[in-house]
Design a protein around this motif. Structure first.
Motif, PDB file in Angstrom:
ATOM      1  N   ALA A 416      41.391  51.019  38.324  1.00  0.00           N
ATOM      2  CA  ALA A 416      41.656  51.678  39.760  1.00  0.00           C
ATOM      3  C   ALA A 416      41.043  51.084  40.713  1.00  0.00           C
ATOM      4  O   ALA A 416      41.308  50.915  41.729  1.00  0.00           O
ATOM      5  CB  ALA A 416      41.640  53.520  39.505  1.00  0.00           C
ATOM      6  N   LYS A 417      39.660  50.923  40.375  1.00  0.00           N
ATOM      7  CA  LYS A 417      38.718  50.286  41.600  1.00  0.00           C
ATOM      8  C   LYS A 417      39.192  48.827  41.839  1.00  0.00           C
ATOM      9  O   LYS A 417      39.234  48.537  42.924  1.00  0.00           O
ATOM     10  CB  LYS A 417      37.402  50.280  41.079  1.00  0.00           C
ATOM     11  N   TYR A 418      39.853  48.202  40.942  1.00  0.00           N
ATOM     12  CA  TYR A 418      40.324  46.964  41.171  1.00  0.00           C
ATOM     13  C   TYR A 418      41.449  47.017  42.321  1.00  0.00           C
ATOM     14  O   TYR A 418      41.628  46.363  42.998  1.00  0.00           O
ATOM     15  CB  TYR A 418      40.838  46.157  39.837  1.00  0.00           C
ATOM     16  N   GLN A 419      42.280  47.942  41.945  1.00  0.00           N
ATOM     17  CA  GLN A 419      43.439  48.418  42.807  1.00  0.00           C
ATOM     18  C   GLN A 419      43.194  48.736  44.455  1.00  0.00           C
ATOM     19  O   GLN A 419      43.653  48.375  45.193  1.00  0.00           O
ATOM     20  CB  GLN A 419      44.549  49.378  42.134  1.00  0.00           C
ATOM     21  N   GLU A 420      42.053  49.599  44.103  1.00  0.00           N
ATOM     22  CA  GLU A 420      41.623  50.019  45.523  1.00  0.00           C
ATOM     23  C   GLU A 420      40.738  48.848  46.286  1.00  0.00           C
ATOM     24  O   GLU A 420      41.028  48.882  47.568  1.00  0.00           O
ATOM     25  CB  GLU A 420      40.619  51.048  45.264  1.00  0.00           C
ATOM     26  N   THR A 421      40.233  48.083  45.894  1.00  0.00           N
ATOM     27  CA  THR A 421      39.559  47.023  46.328  1.00  0.00           C
ATOM     28  C   THR A 421      40.446  45.674  46.669  1.00  0.00           C
ATOM     29  O   THR A 421      40.074  44.604  47.251  1.00  0.00           O
ATOM     30  CB  THR A 421      38.267  46.599  45.733  1.00  0.00           C
ATOM     31  N   GLY A 422      41.797  45.586  46.207  1.00  0.00           N
ATOM     32  CA  GLY A 422      42.570  44.569  46.328  1.00  0.00           C
ATOM     33  C   GLY A 422      42.472  43.276  45.400  1.00  0.00           C
ATOM     34  O   GLY A 422      42.737  42.075  45.916  1.00  0.00           O
ATOM     35  N   VAL A 423      41.804  43.518  44.300  1.00  0.00           N
ATOM     36  CA  VAL A 423      41.734  42.536  43.337  1.00  0.00           C
ATOM     37  C   VAL A 423      43.130  41.957  42.841  1.00  0.00           C
ATOM     38  O   VAL A 423      44.198  42.828  43.003  1.00  0.00           O
ATOM     39  CB  VAL A 423      40.881  43.004  41.926  1.00  0.00           C
TER      40      VAL A 423
END
Length: 578
Positions: A416-423
């Motif tokens: 979810a953090k990846y999605q939030e930070t635009g990975v």
């Protein structure tokens, strides 16, 4: 009558009879099994905690080798790699499956790696192929697994509904001789090509477009606005430039329509590079029609009047983007998402930059668009790999569970953090997209209702939409913000997708359904030359080095140099499926 499974069971029983150690059962099943048949849920039960479960883990750790499509800037956190990142760790935690990359590459380098793997027969357990030709070659050489039964057993209801939403176009494209031989990426309808215009320049010059507010404008309005921008140089660049176009001019992918003339073509009912149904069941190549000739006449007039960039034909994609960034040009043709990766550079250079999105209408007020061709990207599984169901389970995990889990921040925090930070999405095990045909507008509905407070974040379908709501709220609270991401998400979703939503609800689109996509046998020898012939001929006509009637010479040459043969092959293939 003996079924394949009954014969297979006898073969397995015979093999197992010679073994005395039960610890060898798993290895024996893999070795003695008939790899021409995919494992059933019963067979998979030898490996899985809960056979047939779309998210079941394996009892003992398994490995899977991958061919990975990478990108230049994946935006991975420090220490993470394509092989070891939040997404691959999620696969390990969920399925007890360890991913190892057999090769990683991008663009033509990836295509070469796939070609080498096919030629040698040494395929990774799973990889993406980027053409129907490659899929057919793998099938013809018996190199990949038949996924028909595996898909039926393991795909979640949501995944099946997503594929079914394309009315057969997606799965049919991955089906050969009635068997599903790969998991296809999906291609959303993301039409139309939009006309993105610097709204701050319009305001400065007192120009009002789209007076009736229906989201559509005419070619005449584009022409007049472009001439005003050239004359009055609102970007104060000292060297204003007309509308830039890429030298390829055309595309059959609205998502890839940046700086193409697909939108101009639509006003004439032209669909260059599309294969269409003609009269009496004949196949027509869109680049050879009278409508395309009329479109080229418009472009030639624009070039002569300076409305088109005078260096058309020689600019690179990056050169064109720089013209907008430098304030030399203020009208861009492109898809709904061009603010996210292209026009965002304008905002980064000019805090006051704002764009409005329109689309072109024809003389009758219609917006002519084409349905997306089925994607020619497929995930395939090596013939003989013991766990072909893992491919379907990975699709379930990323395109159903992660995409739709409203509590992903708690259940899958790293991902979810990846999605939030635009990975970048390429860092997922499969660099494809699997969405429902309506997902773009479904997400837009969530975003709009979330901004208005009509639904809470817990009711928003996807993590991406949740993040977009936050960004857009940031922009709406301060439209002069320096937050370029907030600016881009507002422009792409509210202006871009908002226009698609409006035109859809008002039934403004007139749809054309392509009759064929992919390649035929003779295309392998002739298509590169035909494409070069088309591109060079169109550039000559637009720039005036050849008159408009040269188009007829192009059509004649195109037919003689292989076009007629290709059309016959397409007609034969289409007829064989009916």
């Amino acid at each position: 009558m003996k079924t394949k499974w009954s014969m297979k069971s006898k073969s397995l029983t015979k093999c197992l009879a010679v073994l005395s150690m039960s610890a060898l059962m798993v290895a024996t099943l893999a070795a003695c099994g008939d790899s021409s048949n995919p494992p059933t849920a019963e067979e998979a039960g030898k490996y899985e905690v809960t056979p047939g479960d779309p998210f079941s883990a394996y009892k003992d750790e398994i490995t899977v080798t991958m061919g990975r499509v990478t990108t230049a800037n994946p935006k991975l956190p420090a220490g993470d790699t394509y092989e070891n990142n939040a997404y691959t760790r999620l696969v390990k935690d969920t399925f007890n499956a360890q991913i190892t990359d057999q090769f990683e590459a991008n663009g033509e380098d990836y295509s070469r790696q796939v070609s080498l793997a096919i030629a040698s027969g040494e395929l990774p357990d799973m990889m993406r192929v980027d053409s129907k030709d490659e899929l057919k070659e793998l099938v013809d050489n018996d190199l990949i697994e038949d996924l028909t039964a595996i898909y039926d057993q393991y795909a979640t209801d949501n995944i099946k509904q997503m594929y079914d939403s394309y009315d057969g176009r997606a799965l049919d494209n991955a089906t050969i001789d009635g068997r599903l031989m790969g998991l296809p990426a999906t291609s959303l309808d993301s039409a139309p090509t939009m006309v993105w215009v610097r709204q701050d320049w319009l305001d400065l010059l007192g120009i009002q477009l789209d007076v009736d507010g229906d989201g559509t404008i005419s070619l005449d309005e584009v022409e007049k606005t472009a001439l005003e921008f050239l004359k009055r140089d609102p970007g104060q660049s000292g060297n204003p430039v007309g509308i830039p176009f890429v030298n390829t001019l055309n595309t059959t992918d609205y998502n890839g329509s940046a700086y193409t003339m697909l939108g101009v073509a639509s006003t004439e009912g032209a669909f260059p590079q599309y294969w269409m149904n003609g009269e009496e069941g004949k196949i027509v190549y869109g680049s050879t029609t009278e409508e395309t000739k009329q479109m080229l006449g418009i472009m030639a007039d624009w070039f002569k009047d300076g409305i088109i960039d005078p260096q058309f034909g020689t600019r690179t994609f990056d050169d064109i983007t720089a013209l907008y960034t430098n304030g030399q040009s203020g009208i861009a043709f492109g898809p709904w998402h061009i603010p996210d990766w292209g026009l965002i550079s304008v905002k980064q250079m000019d805090k006051n930059a704002k764009f409005s999105a329109y689309t072109l209408e024809d003389a009758d007020g219609n917006v002519n668009v084409a349905h997306a061709n089925p994607s020619n990207q497929f995930i395939v599984v090596r013939k003989g790999y013991e766990h072909p169901e893992l491919a379907v389970k990975i699709v379930n995990l990323f395109y159903d569970k992660l995409a739709n889990d409203k509590d992903a921040a708690a259940t899958m925090p790293e991902a979810a953090k990846y999605q939030e930070t635009g990975v970048d999405g390429s860092t997922r095990p499969f660099n494809i997209e699997v969405n429902s045909a309506t997902s773009l507008l479904d997400d837009y509905s969530d975003v709009v209702r979330g901004i208005k407070g009509e639904i809470g974040l817990g009711e928003v379908r996807t993590t991406e939409s949740k993040n977009n709501i936050g960004s857009i709220k940031t922009y709406l609270s301060d439209m002069d913000t320096d937050d370029a991401t907030a600016w881009s998400k507002y422009h792409s979703r509210i202006n871009g997708v908002g226009l698609i939503d409006k035109l859809t609800k008002e039934n403004k689109f007139v749809w054309m359904t392509p009759t064929f996509s992919g390649t035929t046998s003779s295309m392998k020898q002739t298509w590169a030359n035909l494409t070069k012939l088309e591109q060079e001929s169109f550039i000559k006509i637009v720039t005036g080095s050849e008159p408009l009637d040269y188009f007829d010479t192009f059509v004649s040459n195109w037919k003689k140099q292989g076009g007629d043969q290709i059309i016959q092959e397409i007609e034969d293939e289409v007829a064989s499926k009916q």
